[in-house]
Scaffold this motif. Structure first.
Motif, PDB file in Angstrom:
ATOM      1  N   VAL A 189      97.873  47.123  13.778  1.00  0.00           N
ATOM      2  CA  VAL A 189      97.441  47.336  15.163  1.00  0.00           C
ATOM      3  C   VAL A 189      98.115  46.310  16.090  1.00  0.00           C
ATOM      4  CG1 VAL A 189      95.458  47.225  16.712  1.00  0.00           C
ATOM      5  CG2 VAL A 189      95.253  48.397  14.563  1.00  0.00           C
ATOM      6  N   GLU A 191     100.971  44.867  15.435  1.00  0.00           N
ATOM      7  CA  GLU A 191     102.376  45.264  15.509  1.00  0.00           C
ATOM      8  C   GLU A 191     102.557  46.422  16.476  1.00  0.00           C
ATOM      9  OE1 GLU A 191     103.593  46.003  11.484  1.00  0.00           O
ATOM     10  OE2 GLU A 191     104.079  43.894  11.177  1.00  0.00           O
ATOM     11  N   ALA A 192     101.601  47.352  16.471  1.00  0.00           N
ATOM     12  CA  ALA A 192     101.688  48.481  17.394  1.00  0.00           C
ATOM     13  C   ALA A 192     101.674  47.974  18.833  1.00  0.00           C
ATOM     14  CB  ALA A 192     100.534  49.452  17.154  1.00  0.00           C
ATOM     15  N   GLY A 193     100.854  46.970  19.112  1.00  0.00           N
ATOM     16  CA  GLY A 193     100.807  46.404  20.459  1.00  0.00           C
ATOM     17  C   GLY A 193     102.160  45.849  20.872  1.00  0.00           C
ATOM     18  N   LYS A 194     102.807  45.146  19.943  1.00  0.00           N
ATOM     19  CA  LYS A 194     104.124  44.581  20.253  1.00  0.00           C
ATOM     20  C   LYS A 194     105.171  45.681  20.363  1.00  0.00           C
ATOM     21  CE  LYS A 194     103.195  40.133  18.131  1.00  0.00           C
ATOM     22  NZ  LYS A 194     103.313  39.348  16.903  1.00  0.00           N
ATOM     23  N   ASP A 195     105.051  46.664  19.466  1.00  0.00           N
ATOM     24  CA  ASP A 195     105.997  47.775  19.470  1.00  0.00           C
ATOM     25  C   ASP A 195     105.929  48.535  20.788  1.00  0.00           C
ATOM     26  OD1 ASP A 195     107.848  49.506  17.882  1.00  0.00           O
ATOM     27  OD2 ASP A 195     106.320  51.003  18.317  1.00  0.00           O
ATOM     28  N   LEU A 196     104.724  48.567  21.386  1.00  0.00           N
ATOM     29  CA  LEU A 196     104.537  49.291  22.647  1.00  0.00           C
ATOM     30  C   LEU A 196     104.695  48.327  23.828  1.00  0.00           C
ATOM     31  CD1 LEU A 196     101.606  51.455  21.360  1.00  0.00           C
ATOM     32  CD2 LEU A 196     103.833  52.323  22.051  1.00  0.00           C
ATOM     33  N   TYR A 197     105.658  47.441  23.711  1.00  0.00           N
ATOM     34  CA  TYR A 197     106.130  46.603  24.808  1.00  0.00           C
ATOM     35  C   TYR A 197     105.142  45.547  25.263  1.00  0.00           C
ATOM     36  CZ  TYR A 197     109.017  50.730  24.640  1.00  0.00           C
ATOM     37  OH  TYR A 197     109.789  51.743  24.182  1.00  0.00           O
ATOM     38  N   GLY A 198     104.160  45.191  24.404  1.00  0.00           N
ATOM     39  CA  GLY A 198     103.262  44.100  24.760  1.00  0.00           C
ATOM     40  C   GLY A 198     103.862  42.775  24.289  1.00  0.00           C
ATOM     41  N   SER A 199     103.980  41.804  25.220  1.00  0.00           N
ATOM     42  CA  SER A 199     104.431  40.472  24.805  1.00  0.00           C
ATOM     43  C   SER A 199     103.355  39.902  23.878  1.00  0.00           C
ATOM     44  CB  SER A 199     104.608  39.581  26.024  1.00  0.00           C
ATOM     45  OG  SER A 199     103.352  39.382  26.637  1.00  0.00           O
ATOM     46  N   GLN A 202     100.193  39.380  25.890  1.00  0.00           N
ATOM     47  CA  GLN A 202      99.565  40.650  26.293  1.00  0.00           C
ATOM     48  C   GLN A 202      98.922  41.346  25.101  1.00  0.00           C
ATOM     49  OE1 GLN A 202     103.003  42.544  28.025  1.00  0.00           O
ATOM     50  NE2 GLN A 202     102.133  42.439  30.075  1.00  0.00           N
ATOM     51  N   VAL A 207      94.959  43.854  22.656  1.00  0.00           N
ATOM     52  CA  VAL A 207      94.775  44.469  21.343  1.00  0.00           C
ATOM     53  C   VAL A 207      93.881  43.616  20.433  1.00  0.00           C
ATOM     54  CG1 VAL A 207      95.899  45.279  19.240  1.00  0.00           C
ATOM     55  CG2 VAL A 207      96.985  45.651  21.460  1.00  0.00           C
TER      56      VAL A 207
ATOM     57  N   PHE B  54     110.077  43.952  13.412  1.00  0.00           N
ATOM     58  CA  PHE B  54     108.985  43.201  12.787  1.00  0.00           C
ATOM     59  C   PHE B  54     109.505  42.249  11.720  1.00  0.00           C
ATOM     60  CE2 PHE B  54     106.576  47.221  13.888  1.00  0.00           C
ATOM     61  CZ  PHE B  54     106.157  46.712  15.094  1.00  0.00           C
ATOM     62  N   HIS B  75     108.870  43.857  21.273  1.00  0.00           N
ATOM     63  CA  HIS B  75     108.397  44.388  22.553  1.00  0.00           C
ATOM     64  C   HIS B  75     109.524  44.547  23.557  1.00  0.00           C
ATOM     65  CE1 HIS B  75     108.079  40.030  23.285  1.00  0.00           C
ATOM     66  NE2 HIS B  75     108.212  40.308  24.557  1.00  0.00           N
ATOM     67  N   PHE B  83     103.009  54.387  12.837  1.00  0.00           N
ATOM     68  CA  PHE B  83     102.613  53.618  11.672  1.00  0.00           C
ATOM     69  C   PHE B  83     101.936  54.496  10.634  1.00  0.00           C
ATOM     70  CE2 PHE B  83     103.102  50.622  15.038  1.00  0.00           C
ATOM     71  CZ  PHE B  83     103.582  49.483  14.438  1.00  0.00           C
ATOM     72  N   ALA B  87      97.461  52.959  13.201  1.00  0.00           N
ATOM     73  CA  ALA B  87      97.239  51.755  14.011  1.00  0.00           C
ATOM     74  C   ALA B  87      96.837  52.088  15.435  1.00  0.00           C
ATOM     75  CB  ALA B  87      98.497  50.867  13.999  1.00  0.00           C
ATOM     76  N   PHE B  89      94.447  52.128  18.761  1.00  0.00           N
ATOM     77  CA  PHE B  89      93.552  51.132  19.365  1.00  0.00           C
ATOM     78  C   PHE B  89      92.171  51.769  19.494  1.00  0.00           C
ATOM     79  CE2 PHE B  89      97.796  50.272  21.453  1.00  0.00           C
ATOM     80  CZ  PHE B  89      98.154  49.307  20.534  1.00  0.00           C
ATOM     81  N   PHE B 100      99.306  53.098  26.743  1.00  0.00           N
ATOM     82  CA  PHE B 100      99.439  51.655  26.484  1.00  0.00           C
ATOM     83  C   PHE B 100     100.842  51.120  26.757  1.00  0.00           C
ATOM     84  CE2 PHE B 100      99.810  47.762  24.081  1.00  0.00           C
ATOM     85  CZ  PHE B 100      98.579  47.162  24.230  1.00  0.00           C
ATOM     86  N   ARG B 104     102.256  48.521  29.810  1.00  0.00           N
ATOM     87  CA  ARG B 104     102.913  47.237  29.564  1.00  0.00           C
ATOM     88  C   ARG B 104     104.264  47.193  30.261  1.00  0.00           C
ATOM     89  NH1 ARG B 104      98.658  47.190  27.515  1.00  0.00           N
ATOM     90  NH2 ARG B 104      98.206  46.508  29.625  1.00  0.00           N
TER      91      ARG B 104
END
Lengths: 292, 363
Positions: A189, A191-199, A202, A207, B54, B75, B83, B87, B89, B100, B104
């Motif tokens: 989860v 990783e998904a946040g980072k993958d979706l452009y979250g620094s 963020q 997340v 990753f 990012h 995934f 994964a 939210f 999401f 961002r």
């Protein structure tokens, strides 16, 4: 589970097992419910000429609780408790996060290392802080020896010492639920946040924090509830300016010998904490329903 | 298809002493449906995670549309991932999940609304936009994960065994849908799977991986019909392996019999040991003594005995013990030509045959 749907269990055996509620039930009734009822009853009573509590019915004690003399004590108790909760959260979250995500095979050893100090009685641990923070204590001696200060700094008998003692005393109740919820969180989860452009920041805000909110809530409530009524930290590490409601109650029973007033204080504090408890249980049961 | 979407140039990934990915080079074209296929631990997921950012490769380069990205954090990479665990939210509803990435990226609110609506329509989930993930079925959760990634219009979509958690029927249905969606949006898909059927049915090209290396890379037909290695032949479908020795004139001796192999190829010397592989569905079986029913005149034939029989509904899977000691599996498809009462019996003597051009020669 609905036992009536279980074909392997007959009605007689169900009744048989029902009897097992009595030992525990009697224990709770005798040693918990009855004393609690006595406290409630006494809170409406008064003190006779010999300083003994007498049952009666008057609201005088409750009026006294909200007397201007005691309001600062109540406010201070809540303020110290809130400060403790915030500090525990700020210190505990990184600790719990690190152990849960990066502890690897040392995870359980690290959790054990956190828990072991709490095998020692809270009172004894607080005395250790007295030894640390006293004017001639370890910290001040080191500061003076190293020439960082000329004279010892006043640390004990300050609000900082009291809140520090509370944080030290109760932080494990913050870390354990946080650890449990962070460990339960699916790492992908994040990783998904980072993958979706979250620094990284963020992703943490949007997340990780929401994903672990059950643990945050549980930790805050578990620290807040005992902290509000605590008297050990203020008694050992504080002075007259750090007097908390726990000290007030203790003094009514052991120093001032005004049991009815002490009872009224106890009842008010229990009601106040019950509000928070109900709030927590509602949120927790809602969170559980979402998981299922 | 035009241009290179992803260039993988000699990447290696080590975790301590363990080499997860060992000097892989691949070029993936724009708009291609590319699969990384292999057993667990072969390095396919590690490769995908390096594409997502990753994991950083220990050495080597990754080009995304020509630009090196190995040092770009996830990012800031214009790729998105679906995934294996989805994964999602859990604290956001379906719409919040899909929005999401756009939030961002600070996309204007109106545009977010329309793009999220389009993405949900693409995966046929418009009616569930207000639901929480935990209220959805496995297939619906999978679609949310897909929409959440696709809505960002990434250069490349990475999918890590996205159908692994679904039951067989739903998986078949989603395979078809995924392929249709990929054609519709035209985005390059890199798809990790251990399911050979999934890879064969969806991919434009497949890279079969084993022990951190690419064993073979090519279109599904090529990988299936002309495997270069025993591993590839065995991993994609069941293969029968027969030991043989090369003789003169493009012939291979298997036990007593000699077999002419059309695509033996050059570079084989006389007396060299080779393995011949035959797909079970290419093997024909006939009763001995009766007229040739399945075996055709130009087939290579041997005699054998039925060792075991598995009834599959659509046919039979027979294990045959050959006269020369070898073993073969034959997959016999039930057809309109088959008699309803036709039954094989264990121990029955049979004639076994296949066309020489269906022989695959492995080094």
């Amino acid at each position: 589970m609905d036992h009536s749907l279980d074909p392997g269990e007959s009605l007689t055996s169900k009744r048989f097992w029902d009897w097992f509620i009595f030992p525990g039930g009697i224990w709770i009734a005798l040693l918990f419910a009855i004393p609690l009822f006595l406290v409630l009853a006494l809170s409406f009573g008064h003190v006779d000429d010999f300083g003994r509590g007498v049952y009666g019915f008057s609201l005088d004690n409750y009026r006294d609780v909200f007397d201007a003399t005691y309001i600062p004590v109540l406010v201070r108790s809540v303020a110290y408790a809130l400060a403790t909760v915030i500090l525990c959260l700020l210190i505990g979250y990184p600790v719990a996060y690190f152990i849960a995500r990066y502890g690897g095979r040392y995870r359980y050893a690290l959790v054990a290392a956190l828990v072991i100090p709490f095998f020692v009685n809270y009172l004894v641990r607080t005395y250790a802080w007295v030894a640390l923070l006293a004017d001639q204590g370890l910290v001040n001696n080191l500061l003076v020896d190293w020439g960082l200060t000329e004279a010892p700094i006043q640390m004990i008998n300050t609000p900082f010492a009291v809140v520090g003692g509370l944080v030290y005393g109760y932080i494990i109740f913050m870390i354990l639920p946080l650890y449990a919820s962070i460990e339960r969180m699916d790492p992908s989860v994040v990783e998904a946040g980072k993958d979706l452009y979250g620094s990284p920041f963020q992703t943490f805000i949007h997340v990780t924090l929401p994903a672990t909110q059950a643990g945050i809530l549980a930790g805050c409530v578990l620290v807040f509830l005992p902290t509000v009524g605590d008297f050990v930290s203020a008694q050992l590490l504080g002075g007259p300016d750090t007097y908390m409601v726990g000290n007030l109650i203790q003094d009514q029973f052991f120093a001032a010998s005004n049991w009815p007033f002490g009872s009224a204080l106890t009842v008010v504090m229990m009601l106040f904490l019950a509000v928070w408890m109900v709030f927590y249980l509602r949120r927790a049961s809602k969170g559980e329903a979402e998981v299922l | 298809m035009s241009g290179e979407a992803i260039g993988i140039q000699g990447i290696t990934k080590k975790f301590g002493d363990f080499v997860a990915v060992d000097d892989i080079s691949l070029s993936i074209a724009q708009g291609e449906f590319f699969s990384l296929l292999g057993p667990s631990g072969c390095g396919k997921t590690t490769t995908l995670r390096m594409l997502a950012g990753f994991e950083a490769p220990t050495s080597g380069r990754i080009l995304l549309e020509g630009d090196p990205v190995e040092k770009v954090p996830p990012h800031q990479r214009n790729v998105n991932m679906v995934f294996q665990s989805y994964a999602l939210f859990e604290h956001l509803d379906v719409e919040g999940n899909v929005a999401f990435g756009l939030k961002r990226k600070k996309v204007p609110k109106d545009e977010i609304r329309t793009r999220v609506a389009e993405a949900l329509e693409l995966v046929a989930l418009s009616s569930r936009s207000g639901s929480r993930p935990n209220e959805l079925s496995g297939g619906q959760r999978q679609r949310v994960a897909l929409a959440r990634a696709l809505v960002n219009q990434p250069r490349v979509l990475l999918l890590d065994e996205p159908l692994g958690a679904l039951d067989l029927k739903l998986r078949r249905q989603m395979q078809i849908e995924l392929k249709a969606i990929q054609r519709e949006v035209g985005i390059t898909f890199v798809y990790v799977t251990h399911d050979q059927e999934e890879a064969l049915s969806m991919s434009d090209r497949i890279a079969v991986m084993s022990d951190g290396k690419v064993a073979q890379c090519g279109p599904p037909e090529e990988v299936y019909e002309h495997p270069k290695e025993e591993f590839v032949a065995g991993f994609i479908g069941i293969s029968n392996l027969l030991e043989g020795k090369v003789e003169s004139g493009g012939r291979v001796r298997i036990g007593e019999d000699c077999l002419e192999v059309p695509d033996l190829g050059d570079g084989h010397t006389e007396g060299e040991s080779v393995r011949i592989a035959v797909r079970p569905e290419k093997v024909a079986v006939d009763e001995i003594g009766s007229a040739a029913y399945r075996i055709e005149p130009d087939m290579f034939t041997v005699e054998g005995e039925i060792e075991s029989k598995v009834y599959l509904g659509v046919g039979n899977q027979l294990t045959l013990k050959l006269g020369n000691g070898g073993r073969l599996v034959a997959l016999e498809q039930a057809t309109y030509r088959m008699r309803a009462d036709e039954q094989w019996e264990v121990g029955q003597k049979v004639k076994v045959g296949w066309h020489p051009e269906h022989c695959m020669v492995l080094g």
